[in-house]
Design a protein around this motif. Structure first.
Motif, short mmCIF file in Angstrom:
data_model
loop_
_atom_site.label_atom_id
_atom_site.label_comp_id
_atom_site.label_asym_id
_atom_site.label_seq_id
_atom_site.Cartn_x
_atom_site.Cartn_y
_atom_site.Cartn_z
N VAL A 160 15.35 8.21 -1.29
CA VAL A 160 14.28 7.83 -0.37
C VAL A 160 12.92 8.18 -0.98
O VAL A 160 11.98 7.39 -0.94
CB VAL A 160 14.46 8.53 0.99
N GLY A 161 12.81 9.39 -1.54
CA GLY A 161 11.56 9.79 -2.18
C GLY A 161 11.23 8.91 -3.37
O GLY A 161 10.07 8.56 -3.60
N ALA A 210 12.17 5.75 -3.81
CA ALA A 210 11.74 4.45 -3.30
C ALA A 210 10.30 4.50 -2.81
O ALA A 210 9.51 3.58 -3.05
CB ALA A 210 12.66 4.01 -2.17
N ARG A 211 9.93 5.59 -2.15
CA ARG A 211 8.56 5.76 -1.68
C ARG A 211 7.58 5.77 -2.85
O ARG A 211 6.54 5.09 -2.83
CB ARG A 211 8.43 7.06 -0.91
N ASP A 212 7.92 6.53 -3.91
CA ASP A 212 7.03 6.63 -5.06
C ASP A 212 6.91 5.29 -5.78
O ASP A 212 5.82 4.92 -6.26
CB ASP A 212 7.53 7.70 -6.02
N LEU A 248 7.08 2.38 -4.48
CA LEU A 248 6.26 1.49 -3.67
C LEU A 248 4.79 1.87 -3.73
O LEU A 248 3.91 1.03 -3.53
CB LEU A 248 6.74 1.50 -2.22
N ARG A 249 4.51 3.13 -4.02
CA ARG A 249 3.12 3.60 -4.04
C ARG A 249 2.40 3.25 -5.33
O ARG A 249 1.21 2.99 -5.33
CB ARG A 249 3.07 5.12 -3.83
#
Length: 304
Positions: free
Chosen positions: A108-109, A111-113, A115-116
């Motif tokens: 999850v982390g 995927a977040r990174d 996308l950022r």
């Protein structure tokens, strides 16, 4: 059967808990086909449900992160999903496996990174020519990346006395209202040789100035650029071979490899010499006697 029944009863799972098909047989059936079929059943059902709820078209997906505790087949689970849903060829595909039960939160982390951050990608210009887009502030961006790199690796290589002085400097900065002169740790006290990616003369000059390195310390970088050009990530290994070909490497010496790339990214590795190379690397064997040579930057400095 009695032992298995007692073990399951004590495990805390209920009567409606679904167990993998592989463990429903005696002895358990653990073939690759069985495990892959189970993975496809779970993953495809989950993705089908997600796409139906969100209305997202598979062709619009540009990031894919898959995690599985242990199962790590080839082709990967991510490739399996790409083929099933006909995802784009340029999708960013990452598969995490072998990390046990912690991989869910990590994915999850990740995927977040993903996308950022903006991709380091190739684009077409107005004439339709494909290439890299390099902004004018690349040197300033590179300097910030190098600063973060040095801050991270410094405590691992600098002598304790230098580390202590730097910590005292940070305390002085905090309470001096900017009246204390900037201090940069001297990495030359910890490293004898440098292999810096030769991304171009301006970047080489910037790194040399930032670290206070001598022309001799920058020689492997400039000579490798002169002889072989920028060969991307492999270039720093040619620089290491140059140092060895010149007979400058000694047992116990330290070599700092500094990779600089698009993004902007900066990565380091510091090596300890166990023993020097016994012979000159083939890449330099036929030409090492001609080096060093005067590069355009050095020739310009000589004239001035």
């Amino acid at each position: 059967m009695h032992f298995i029944e007692r073990t399951l009863h004590r495990s805390g799972i209920g009567e409606e808990t679904s167990l993998p098909l592989a463990v429903r047989y005696i002895p358990p059936s653990r073939s690759l086909d069985d495990v892959r079929a189970e993975a496809e059943l779970v993953i495809f059902l989950a993705i089908d449900d997600l796409l139906e709820k969100t209305g997202i078209a598979p062709s619009t997906i540009d990031r894919l992160v898959v995690n599985c505790s242990v199962f790590s087949p080839v082709p990967s689970l991510g490739d399996m999903i790409l083929n099933r849903y006909k995802l784009r060829d340029d999708i960013h595909n990452v598969t995490l496996s072998g990390m046990g039960c912690s991989a869910g939160l990590i994915s999850v982390g990740l995927a977040r990174d993903l996308l950022r951050v903006r991709p380091a990608a190739q684009h077409e210009d107005v004439d339709g020519t494909l290439g890299m887009n390099i902004s004018r502030n690349i040197l300033a961006t590179g300097a910030n990346a190098l600063k973060a790199n040095f801050t991270a690796i410094g405590p691992l290589v600098l002598p304790h006395s230098v580390q202590l002085f730097y910590k005292l400097f940070l305390i002085m900065i905090k309470y001096s209202n900017g009246q204390v002169k900037q201090y940069h740790p001297d990495f030359r006290k910890a490293v004898q040789h440098w292999c810096i990616h030769p991304g171009g003369r301006p970047m080489i000059d910037k790194v040399q100035h930032s670290l206070g390195l001598s022309d001799e310390q920058m020689e492997p970088t400039r000579m490798t650029l002169h002889r072989f050009g920028n060969m991307s990530s492999s270039t720093i290994w040619y620089e290491l071979a140059y140092i060895e070909a010149k007979g400058r490497m000694r047992k116990g010496d330290r070599v700092w490899m500094l990779g600089i790339g698009s993004g902007f990214k900066s990565n380091s590795a510091v090596w300890d010499c166990i023993r020097p190379a016994e012979e000159v690397d083939k890449a330099w064997a036929s030409c090492i006697h001609r080096y060093p040579v005067a590069t355009p930057t050095e020739a310009l400095n000589t004239v001035s």
